[in-house]
Design a protein around this motif. Structure first.
Motif, PDB file in Angstrom:
ATOM      1  N   ASN A 197       0.780  -1.176  -0.040  1.00 52.94           N
ATOM      2  CA  ASN A 197       0.073   0.079   0.143  1.00 52.94           C
ATOM      3  C   ASN A 197       0.793   1.103   0.103  1.00 52.94           C
ATOM      4  OD1 ASN A 197       0.815   0.536   2.603  1.00 52.94           O
ATOM      5  ND2 ASN A 197      -1.036  -0.456   3.686  1.00 52.94           N
ATOM      6  N   GLY A 198       0.166   2.421  -0.023  1.00 49.10           N
ATOM      7  CA  GLY A 198       0.985   3.596  -0.260  1.00 49.10           C
ATOM      8  C   GLY A 198       2.031   3.922   1.039  1.00 49.10           C
ATOM      9  N   ALA A 199       1.439   3.700   2.192  1.00 47.69           N
ATOM     10  CA  ALA A 199       2.126   3.791   3.308  1.00 47.69           C
ATOM     11  C   ALA A 199       3.378   2.954   3.445  1.00 47.69           C
ATOM     12  CB  ALA A 199       1.524   3.748   4.760  1.00 47.69           C
ATOM     13  N   LYS A 200       3.339   1.614   3.179  1.00 46.35           N
ATOM     14  CA  LYS A 200       4.424   0.930   3.210  1.00 46.35           C
ATOM     15  C   LYS A 200       5.336   1.381   2.092  1.00 46.35           C
ATOM     16  CE  LYS A 200       3.770  -3.096   5.812  1.00 46.35           C
ATOM     17  NZ  LYS A 200       2.530  -3.722   5.938  1.00 46.35           N
TER      18      LYS A 200
END
Ligand SMILES: Nc1ncnc2c1ncn2[C@@H]1O[C@H](COP(=O)(O)OP(=O)(O)OP(=O)(O)O)[C@@H](O)[C@H]1O
Ligand SMILES: [Mg+2]
Lengths: 317, 258
Positions: A197-200
């Motif tokens: 995902n974006g955060a990772k």
């Protein structure tokens, strides 16, 4: 090796099977007379400078004595402490602002832009004074869970920390943004394609690569901060510069104590520069380039450059 | 694997995609069955990469429908309304689709093994030790068991691409997308990557391969799709399309590349 025989070589000789390597070249290196002359001139100048300081009215014994005077070492410790803390605030908040600035969310990106606009656009000295005098506009502060007189919350230490840290965040945000933008968009795409995902993706893939670009200018910022922190005397935080000023005016050895402060500042920046160097090596892993030379190697290379021609394409700076 | 399935692995119906005013895909219809190797060829700018990126929702389609393994890509359908998927759901969908890029896109700050382990550990939450063991298996499969601790910058292009394939396989995808996997390689390195892909095909992996390697398409492909100007002009068995193209545009393209 078929067809027309290669006359430049002995028959049947394969390239690379040199049984007896040719004699190594022994040649007199080029003499660099110009380098010697300029080096001697500069050394003479330096010696003269040192001589004049030694024979000036500065009492060097006083300098030596006060170098480890309690109030001075405490001041140096406070300088280091406030610098480290403000840089920590600057780095964390700066990364956050950079990510906000680059996000698709228009509100976040505009808020980040406004923050940077304000804190870069006003002198840090003014910001420090504003924080320190916050009680003129708010006599109490109410955070919901905690409420107190503004003067009890904004101590000199807090004013110094807020003034330096929040200002630094604006600069770090721009440095971090440049770092993030330097990472190939293909990296994000590859991470997304793997189901991250974006955060990772930001944390595991983009930021570690951005760090290589972020660290050198951040080191610069850190060293700047060590010196800028001398401004916080205006909010009555007793760091190195102010301590030297106070001690110097008490015992009327003003110049000696400024020399003491200078020595301490140089010491702190030197120690830090070495730390930065190793941090850079850490984040350079996988970059495929040869590691930059250690300070010692660089010195050696520079010394030898007097004797031999500088290498073609070498890293001698 | 394909026994008793009622839906194909990939189904595209009149897929449209525009970047601003420019229509790049103008109604793509395509069906790829499980276990099938489908090779996509076509001139530069015809929309091959864009279509591939739509399949794992790196690009949003503007019109038409796209299913992978029976599930709508990027949307949920309730009644006749479409709901956009949340980021988490999109990410979940992408886990099952491996992608290999023309420019490899390995993570340069990680070793070959770490590249392969990253997604299983971070996305699936598999333990480091287990992920490492699996990474070793996969790297052995692509012939790089001795390069576990090497950083991408120290690998040749062909080796990097093989690590990239191992990285995609580590998520156990049911579909692999290849976007010109050999186009950035020196000619002598193309073979080693194609060999790995040939092995995958033999193991029954469903693959969509955008490629200029007509030899590979003929030998390994179950179907060949010729795209031009955002539409599928012609498709069929590779042998048929290559030997006896039905359309003038296909003939014109093939005469240039063969
Ligand atoms: N993000 C984008 N924004 C705007 N236009 C784009 C974008 N991505 C692709 N295009 C355009 O879409 C068209 C199709 O591009 P695409 O990369 O899908 O072609 P391709 O068939 O893969 O070509 P190639 O063989 O050169 O890789 C091109 O004209 C390209 O300029
Ligand atoms: Mg392409």
């Amino acid at each position: 090796m078929t067809g027309v025989p290669d006359l430049s070589k002995e028959p049947g000789r394969e390239p690379g099977d040199d049984q007896i390597p040719p004699e190594s070249i022994v040649a007199i290196p080029v003499r660099h007379y110009g380098r010697w002359v300029s080096a001697v001139a500069v050394c003479a100048l330096l010696a003269w400078l040192a001589w004049s300081f030694v024979n000036s009215d500065i009492h060097w014994d006083v300098v030596g004595e006060y170098l480890t005077y309690d109030r001075i070492t405490e001041g140096a410790a406070k300088t280091l402490w406030i610098t480290v803390l403000s840089m920590a605030i600057g780095l964390v908040l700066g990364l956050l602002l950079a990510v906000m600035r680059l996000s698709d969310n228009a509100v976040l990106s505009n808020v980040a832009w406004g923050y940077i606009w304000f804190f870069r656009g006003t002198p840090v000295l003014v910001q420090l004074v504003l924080w320190y005098n916050l009680s003129f506009i708010f006599d109490t502060m109410n955070f919901g869970f905690y409420k107190d007189e503004t003067n009890d919350i904004i101590t000199p230490f807090v004013a110094a920390l807020l003034g330096l840290g929040l200002n630094e965040a604006a600069y770090m945000a721009e440095i971090a943004r440049a770092g993030i933008l330097s990472v190939d968009p293909g990296q994000t795409e590859a991470a997304h394609a793997l189901g991250m995902n974006g955060a990772k993706t930001t944390r595991r893939i983009v930021l570690p690569q951005a760090m290589r670009v972020i660290i050198p200018p951040s080191g610069n910022e850190f060293i700047n901060m060590l010196k800028t922190s001398s401004l916080v005397s205006v909010v009555h935080y007793e760091e190195l510069f102010w301590a030297a000023d106070i001690v110097g005016s008490r015992n009327t050895r003003v110049m000696e104590l400024f020399v003491v402060a200078t020595v301490w500042y140089l010491l702190l920046t030197t120690v830090f520069s070495v730390g930065q160097y190793y941090l850079e090596r850490h984040y350079a892993k996988g970059s495929g380039r040869t590691q930059p030379p250690t300070p010692l190697q660089r010195l050696r290379a520079q010394l030898t450059s007097f004797r031999t021609k500088s290498q073609v394409g070498g890293t001698t700076v | 694997m394909s026994g008793g399935r009622e839906h194909p692995m990939v189904l595209a119906e009149r897929v449209h995609k525009a970047f601003g005013p420019v229509e790049v895909l103008r109604g793509i219809d395509l069906k790829v069955e499980a276990g099938e190797v489908s090779c996509v060829v076509g001139p530069s700018g015809s929309g091959k990469s864009t279509f591939l990126r739509c399949i794992n929702h790196l690009e949003k389609i503007n019109a038409g429908r796209l299913w992978v393994d029976g599930g709508l890509v990027g949307y949920r359908q309730k009644g006749d309304r479409l709901y956009e998927m949340k980021e988490r759901e999109v990410a979940e969908q992408r886990r099952d689709i491996g992608m290999v890029f023309q420019r490899f896109n390995l993570f340069p700050h990680m070793t070959a093994a770490e590249n392969v382990m990253e997604a299983p550990v971070q996305v699936k939450g598999i333990g480091k030790a287990a992920a490492r063991e699996r990474a070793e298996q996969l790297l052995r499969r692509v012939g790089l068991a001795d390069r576990m601790e090497t950083y991408p910058a120290q690998l040749s292009g062909g080796q990097q691409q093989r690590v990239a394939i191992a990285r995609a396989l580590a998520m156990d995808p049911k579909l692999m997308l290849f976007d010109e996997p050999t186009s950035a390689l020196d000619p002598e390195l193309v073979g080693e990557v194609l060999d790995v892909m040939r092995g995958l095909a033999a193991d029954g992996m469903t693959m969509i391969v955008v490629t200029h390697e007509m030899g590979f398409a003929r030998e390994v492909g179950d179907s060949l799709v010729f795209m031009d100007d955002g539409v599928v002009v012609e498709s069929g068995r590779p042998r048929d399309v290559l030997n006896d193209p039905q359309h003038a545009r296909t003939r014109a393209f093939l005469s240039k590349v063969l």
